[in-house]
Enzyme design. Sequence first.
Site, mmCIF file in Angstrom:
data_model
loop_
_atom_site.group_PDB
_atom_site.id
_atom_site.type_symbol
_atom_site.label_atom_id
_atom_site.label_comp_id
_atom_site.label_asym_id
_atom_site.label_seq_id
_atom_site.Cartn_x
_atom_site.Cartn_y
_atom_site.Cartn_z
ATOM 1 N N LYS A 117 38.224 -53.477 -86.946
ATOM 2 C CA LYS A 117 38.587 -54.721 -87.108
ATOM 3 C C LYS A 117 37.901 -55.592 -87.695
ATOM 4 O O LYS A 117 36.645 -55.727 -87.404
ATOM 5 C CB LYS A 117 38.819 -55.247 -85.392
ATOM 6 C CG LYS A 117 39.256 -56.673 -85.433
ATOM 7 C CD LYS A 117 39.784 -56.980 -83.973
ATOM 8 C CE LYS A 117 40.023 -58.517 -84.072
ATOM 9 N NZ LYS A 117 40.340 -58.933 -82.826
ATOM 10 N N LYS B 28 33.071 -64.469 -86.132
ATOM 11 C CA LYS B 28 32.903 -63.472 -85.545
ATOM 12 C C LYS B 28 32.301 -62.325 -86.226
ATOM 13 O O LYS B 28 32.494 -61.345 -85.816
ATOM 14 C CB LYS B 28 34.374 -63.080 -85.116
ATOM 15 C CG LYS B 28 35.171 -64.022 -84.255
ATOM 16 C CD LYS B 28 36.421 -63.509 -83.550
ATOM 17 C CE LYS B 28 37.108 -64.602 -82.521
ATOM 18 N NZ LYS B 28 38.365 -63.864 -81.848
ATOM 19 N N GLU C 130 32.865 -46.270 -86.883
ATOM 20 C CA GLU C 130 33.479 -46.967 -85.537
ATOM 21 C C GLU C 130 34.497 -45.585 -84.979
ATOM 22 O O GLU C 130 34.764 -45.521 -83.923
ATOM 23 C CB GLU C 130 34.340 -48.108 -85.978
ATOM 24 C CG GLU C 130 33.275 -49.251 -86.303
ATOM 25 C CD GLU C 130 32.741 -49.876 -85.034
ATOM 26 O OE1 GLU C 130 32.986 -49.355 -83.646
ATOM 27 O OE2 GLU C 130 32.045 -50.784 -85.073
ATOM 28 N N LYS D 270 42.792 -53.147 -88.585
ATOM 29 C CA LYS D 270 43.480 -54.614 -88.546
ATOM 30 C C LYS D 270 42.504 -55.397 -89.217
ATOM 31 O O LYS D 270 41.112 -55.330 -89.140
ATOM 32 C CB LYS D 270 43.236 -54.868 -87.020
ATOM 33 C CG LYS D 270 43.736 -56.337 -86.714
ATOM 34 C CD LYS D 270 43.582 -56.696 -85.423
ATOM 35 C CE LYS D 270 43.941 -58.214 -85.022
ATOM 36 N NZ LYS D 270 43.619 -58.671 -83.784
ATOM 37 N N TYR E 200 54.812 -58.569 -86.247
ATOM 38 C CA TYR E 200 55.675 -59.717 -85.686
ATOM 39 C C TYR E 200 56.978 -59.665 -86.208
ATOM 40 O O TYR E 200 58.186 -60.292 -86.088
ATOM 41 C CB TYR E 200 54.933 -61.222 -86.133
ATOM 42 C CG TYR E 200 53.712 -61.415 -85.477
ATOM 43 C CD1 TYR E 200 53.407 -61.605 -84.165
ATOM 44 C CD2 TYR E 200 52.511 -60.801 -85.963
ATOM 45 C CE1 TYR E 200 52.438 -61.687 -83.456
ATOM 46 C CE2 TYR E 200 51.133 -60.878 -85.501
ATOM 47 C CZ TYR E 200 51.276 -61.437 -84.246
ATOM 48 O OH TYR E 200 49.994 -61.445 -83.589
ATOM 49 N N SER F 138 48.858 -61.902 -87.829
ATOM 50 C CA SER F 138 49.777 -63.058 -87.956
ATOM 51 C C SER F 138 49.802 -63.821 -89.274
ATOM 52 O O SER F 138 50.842 -64.334 -89.944
ATOM 53 C CB SER F 138 49.032 -64.155 -86.838
ATOM 54 O OG SER F 138 47.740 -64.329 -87.094
ATOM 55 N N ARG G 109 45.418 -67.854 -83.705
ATOM 56 C CA ARG G 109 44.413 -68.378 -82.960
ATOM 57 C C ARG G 109 45.068 -69.835 -82.683
ATOM 58 O O ARG G 109 44.787 -70.496 -81.730
ATOM 59 C CB ARG G 109 43.117 -68.533 -83.697
ATOM 60 C CG ARG G 109 42.406 -67.200 -83.804
ATOM 61 C CD ARG G 109 41.068 -67.336 -84.585
ATOM 62 N NE ARG G 109 40.595 -66.007 -84.645
ATOM 63 C CZ ARG G 109 39.435 -65.732 -85.692
ATOM 64 N NH1 ARG G 109 38.895 -66.791 -86.373
ATOM 65 N NH2 ARG G 109 39.070 -64.538 -85.557
HETATM 66 C C1 PBG Z 1 41.567 -61.132 -79.836
HETATM 67 C C2 PBG Z 1 42.695 -60.787 -80.757
HETATM 68 C C3 PBG Z 1 42.920 -61.501 -82.058
HETATM 69 C C4 PBG Z 1 44.045 -60.855 -82.681
HETATM 70 C C5 PBG Z 1 44.593 -59.894 -81.760
HETATM 71 N N1 PBG Z 1 43.656 -59.830 -80.608
HETATM 72 C C6 PBG Z 1 42.315 -62.837 -82.733
HETATM 73 C C7 PBG Z 1 40.774 -62.354 -83.150
HETATM 74 O O1 PBG Z 1 40.072 -61.538 -82.991
HETATM 75 O O2 PBG Z 1 40.366 -63.473 -83.598
HETATM 76 C C8 PBG Z 1 44.822 -61.347 -83.979
HETATM 77 C C9 PBG Z 1 46.171 -60.940 -84.097
HETATM 78 C C10 PBG Z 1 46.915 -61.679 -85.287
HETATM 79 O O3 PBG Z 1 46.119 -62.396 -86.081
HETATM 80 O O4 PBG Z 1 47.985 -61.335 -85.380
HETATM 81 N N2 PBG Z 1 40.499 -60.634 -80.032
#
Ligand code: PBG
Length: 323
Positions: free
Chosen positions: A194, A216, A232, A247, A312, A273, A204
């Site tokens: 990720k 992050k 990982e 991701k 989505y 997203s 968010r």
């Molecule tokens: C929570 C999480 C996130 C997403 C999925 N689980 C946000 C992040 O890590 O900031 C993002 C999914 C998306 O953008 O569609 N940790």
Amino acid sequence: MTRRPRRNRQSEVIRNMVEETTLGLNDFIFPLFIIEGQNKKIEISSMPGINRFSIDTLLEEVNSCVELGVKAFAPFASIPEQLKDKMASESHNPDGLFPRAIREIKKNFPDVVLMTDVALDPYSSDGHDGIVENGEILNDETLEVLGKMALVQAQAGADIVGPSDMMDGRVGYIRKVLDDAGYNKVGIMSYTAKYASSFYGPFRDALDSAPKKGDKKTYQMNFANSREALIEAELDTQEGADFLMVKPALAYLDIIKLLRENSHLPIAAYNISGEYAMVKAAAQNGWIDGEKAMVEVLTSIKRAGADIILTYFAKDYAQFIRR
Ligand code: PBG
């Protein structure tokens, strides 16, 4: 010329015959956003076509997806600000919005598969995936909260838990908590690779879960790295993950392929997203054909090696093939 590759492209039937990658509704997991209240369905402005649902309207949404053939979901809850705290305690409240929604979905649709997100951010007053102390994200202390959260989700009926927090050791920790409590049938889809991405913005917005301070980057991966994804993947596999996830998806197709070639586990990719928003925004401006772009994007993720796509677009795609 004895070799003319165009011969295999000359008619639709031949093109279909030689097609290497096919999409099916079984490939998809559809994310859902949940809010408190009744009879609510509020569109997320940065994600046209995607809504936040109260539990009653959520059940209608699940029903219409199931009728279209989409049967796996990744629900996320939007938590009121006053319930958030530093320890994200609402994340493991068995009567909280999220476990209530899971129970309702499973009661009404016992055959659907629910993959639940395990991370602190939607519940944390700091908006981070872990516990924050003096600006630092604490790893091992966070594991305890993640374990409690995963257990509450399993008790509510989650089929698969999806740790998305990127703390070290979370997969093994959660596996042990679940097994000790008798939930050895609940799977783990680890958000293995990720990345710290700018494409999470609309998500968010949907959950009001952006970090209040900082970014992050001390837990999510640097997008310049690919070998690190193998580290990982190795750890998650040793710790008992049932699926590995990459991701985001689109700027990371090489990482999907890398994990596919280096693991025997099913590989999932999260078409996130911001990736969805880009296609929708360009289509709304008339700059691209949104439907064709959707099919191209989803096919590319599958072609790169993903077995499962969180997207989505899942419902849009199901409606598209029905037409
Ligand atoms: C929570 C999480 C996130 C997403 C999925 N689980 C946000 C992040 O890590 O900031 C993002 C999914 C998306 O953008 O569609 N940790």
